[in-house]
Write an enzyme that holds these catalytic residues in place. Structure first.
Site, PDB file in Angstrom:
ATOM      1  N   HIS A   1      -4.395  -3.529   6.724  1.00  0.00           N
ATOM      2  CA  HIS A   1      -4.232  -3.748   5.286  1.00  0.00           C
ATOM      3  C   HIS A   1      -5.598  -4.196   4.744  1.00  0.00           C
ATOM      4  CE1 HIS A   1      -2.597  -4.840   1.441  1.00  0.00           C
ATOM      5  NE2 HIS A   1      -3.053  -6.056   1.567  1.00  0.00           N
TER       6      HIS A   1
ATOM      7  N   ASP B   1       0.838  -1.197   0.000  1.00  0.00           N
ATOM      8  CA  ASP B   1       0.000   0.000   0.000  1.00  0.00           C
ATOM      9  C   ASP B   1       0.876   1.252   0.000  1.00  0.00           C
ATOM     10  OD1 ASP B   1      -1.073  -2.186   2.188  1.00  0.00           O
ATOM     11  OD2 ASP B   1      -2.601  -1.584   0.739  1.00  0.00           O
TER      12      ASP B   1
END
Lengths: 365, 352
Positions: B208, B180
């Protein structure tokens, strides 16, 4: 001061080998950890969305060396300005297809790509053909891109070369980085001849000839050869997919050694335009042992059975490299004899290549 | 033993292994199979992308029985590629053999979420897997083994692993939010038309998952004329607090839509970055995002695996302290913490 980016084209980039290859290129495996790259990825329209997905992932990975990505189905856009071309795209052989059919489909692909490369690639673009039939696809590409220097068009046999190193290292239970100088002669097909005659292994007691350490001629002339020849099929059987990881890695090795040079005393195998060395017919793309220096390959000449000839061959190659860098003329040492067993093998694979060449030309008529 | 000519540090080849777990279950179609991440990851490890170009490695690959043949095929290909740094490959379906003496464990295997699966079901299947693997790692891995959990739900899987491997130092158990983080760098670089390696210090806070908070408040761009704040250069606060965040949250789905398969290449590459920066250290002035065991920093409840901004030195991470958190960020950070607390109770309820 950062280097200028090098443009690398990968055709068939949305496929399995492409997906393994592009992160390797973006990490510097192909051209070194300081060489920025711009990737050009080409695939056919049905794969356009998948190709875009690969481009997205390349952005997502934030590779420091990756200075741009072109993802396209337009062969002209793909080829524009490229310095290196890795031709992975081709028509795969499906069950039930005749060899002639595979050949027909691929010669048309390589004829048209030759045209685009010739017109739009950077000068001195280096090409490696991976898609099978690799040697013959490369030959067609050469024939239809006459302004690309013939020595710039090669095909991948480094995978077979690396496989041979792997097999010897497993047999002798040594590290693969201590084995070198196997040779793959001929066609990247089941007629290839993996030759260990001049291979050596680094031992605590110095470099020793591999055949001596293996001490099993029957294995070297039998099972070893067929294992390497059929390794592709063995991978497909285990994975249900053809080799991608190892093919991609070997393609990086092929280009890296070509561009950055082979280490001293080491040769590699590449499918290159034959000049008649070792009595192989000229005008085929045939895999030979080569050393590389200053971005050029030179066939290792003078391979005989005695170590002092190998030394001479190495010096000859050193001079060839030096000479080439001064004059860009090839410097030949007359070849020495290859043993009878090897001779037959070299000729057999050459014969198959000549047949493929004739078949390819008949498809084009 | 191998002595690095540059630093003189000794690397003991034999004990440097990477245990890397791939679950490529035949039942759950290769479309979402984590086998893809493993296949992308192993050549990267073998080339030194994870631990540096001078660090020899031994790779231990674990998978479940149905994937044994395919795993063998991967081992064959690793041999075929003749990687100079690769000193051995163990391909096994035996978790003990896989975990033996490993210094680094990358946990890719888990029960993937299929269409129609409830979140509770995904969590319940995964907690059992991670409980079992915690045990094996704790008993057989090298002391000070560093663990990275990739398989989703990554944070909660890592938490379960931590709970059931109490003798593994809690700071050694992390989860991947570097993907990410790298995606955020990529989005900013595309928005600004700059090179991605000139952008740094984005932060991924929290889980996440789609509740992650990609924060650019402290991110900078090297413009050639010094460092400038991303927020200033983008000059579009609205984009930064809406579209940028949703693009980030939905990127995984966007990749699946385009490729018909989930991210493998970028996940594998980010896993290498996570470990490399952890082991070798972050560059000066640069931080990265990792899911780590929270200690109460930034008002986040301790005892969660939560993604923070970190620097790394000598094999240890430290949370970057003292960053100003505005109201918008506060709310986002708390929301993702709330989700993690819920996942934690859900996981524990599955275990009872």
């Amino acid at each position: 001061m950062a280097k200028e980016p090098v443009r690398v084209l990968v055709t068939g980039a949305a496929g399995q080998i492409g997906y393994a290859l592009v992160p390797m290129i973006a990490r510097g495996v192909m051209l070194g950890p300081d060489q920025p790259v711009i990737l050009h990825m080409l695939d056919i329209p049905p794969a356009a969305e998948a190709l875009n997905g690969v481009k997205m992932e390349l952005v997502d990975a934030a590779f420091p060396l990756l200075k741009g990505v072109v993802a396209t189905t337009d062969v002209v856009e793909a080829c524009t300005g490229v310095n290196i071309a890795v031709m992975v795209g081709g028509f795969p052989r499906k069950e039930g297809m005749e060899r002639k059919d595979v050949m027909t489909k691929n010669v048309s692909i390589y004829k048209s790509q030759a045209s685009a490369l010739e017109k739009h690639a950077a000068a001195n673009c280096k090409v490696v053909v991976v898609a099978n039939p690799a040697n013959t696809n490369a030959l067609i590409l050469k024939e239809y891109a006459p302004s690309i220097p013939e020595k710039n068009i090669t095909c991948l046999t480094r995978l077979d070369h690396n496989r041979a190193l792997g097999q010897i290292s497993e047999r002798l239970n040594v590290q693969v980085c201590d084995v070198k100088n196997v040779i793959i002669w001929g066609n990247h097909s089941s007629t290839q001849y993996p030759d260990v005659t001049h291979a050596t292994v680094k031992t605590p007691a110095g470099e020793k000839p591999a055949p001596e350490l293996v001490a099993d001629d029957a294995w070297l002339k039998g099972e070893f050869i067929s294992t390497v020849q059929q390794r592709g099929a063995a991978i497909i059987k285990a994975r249900k997919l053809s080799s991608a990881l190892s093919a991609a890695s070997s393609a990086c090795d092929h280009i890296r050694d070509w561009v950055l040079g082979t280490p001293e005393g080491t040769w590699v195998s590449m499918g290159v335009y034959s000049d008649g060395s070792y009595n192989v017919p000229a005008g085929l793309i045939y895999s030979f042992p080569v050393t590389c220096c200053n971005g050029q390959w030179t066939i290792v000449q003078g391979i005989g059975s005695a170590n002092n000839w190998i030394l001479i061959a190495m010096w000859a190659n050193f001079f060839a490299c030096y000479e080439q860098s001064l004059t860009s003329r090839p410097f030949h040492v007359p070849g020495l004899s290859i043993d009878e067993f090897s001779r037959k093998k070299l000729d057999l694979t050459a014969e198959e290549l000549s047949e493929e060449k004739a078949l390819a030309y008949s498809c084009l008529s | 033993k191998y002595v690095s000519p540059g630093t003189g540090l000794q690397y003991c080849c034999c004990s440097t292994s990477i245990c890397f777990k791939v679950i490529a279950s035949q039942q759950f179609t290769s479309t979402y199979s984590t086998g893809h991440i493993g296949y992308a990851l192993v050549p990267m490890i073998a080339r030194g992308a994870m631990l540096g170009p001078d660090q020899p490695v031994i790779i231990n690959m674990l998978d479940i029985e149905p994937a044994a043949e395919a795993l063998k095929g991967v081992k064959m290909e690793l041999t075929d590629a003749a990687f100079p740094l690769l000193r051995g490959v163990v391909a096994t379906t035996n978790v003990i053999e896989a975990c033996k003496n490993v210094d680094i464990a990358v946990m890719l295997g888990g029960f993937p979420r299929k269409e129609g699966t409830e979140r509770k079901d995904v969590i319940s299947k995964n907690v059992l897997i991670y409980k079992a693997q915690a045990s094996a790692l704790e008993q057989h891995a090298a002391p000070n083994c560093k663990v990275l959990v990739v398989a989703n739900p990554a944070n909660t899987n890592a938490l379960i692993l931590k709970e059931f491997a109490p003798s593994i130092p809690e700071e050694n158990i992390t989860c991947l939010t570097r993907l990410d983080h790298n995606r955020a760098l990529g989005q900013i670089s595309e928005m600004l038309g700059v090179q991605v390696n000139d952008v740094k210090n984005v932060i991924i806070w929290g889980n996440h998952s789609s509740s992650q908070f990609p924060d650019v408040n402290h991110a900078t761009v090297d413009t050639g004329n010094g460092l400038k704040h991303v927020r200033e250069l983008v000059a579009n606060d609205h984009w930064l607090s809406t579209e940028f965040i949703t693009t980030m949250q939905q990127r995984g789905a966007a990749i699946i839509k385009a490729r018909k398969q989930s991210s493998a290449l970028s996940a594998a590459s980010s896993a290498c970055d996570h470990i490399r920066d952890w082991v070798i250290g972050t560059p000066k002035g640069t931080w990265v995002s990792m899911g780590v065991y929270s200690d109460g920093s930034y008002g986040i409840q301790p005892g969660l695996i939560y993604s923070f901004p970190l620097t790394c030195e000598k094999g240890e991470w430290s949370i970057v302290q003292g960053l100003k958190i505005d109201e918008f960020s506060r709310a986002k950070m708390d929301a993702t913490a709330k989700e993690l607390i819920e996942e934690k109770s859900l996981a524990y309820s599955c275990l009872n």
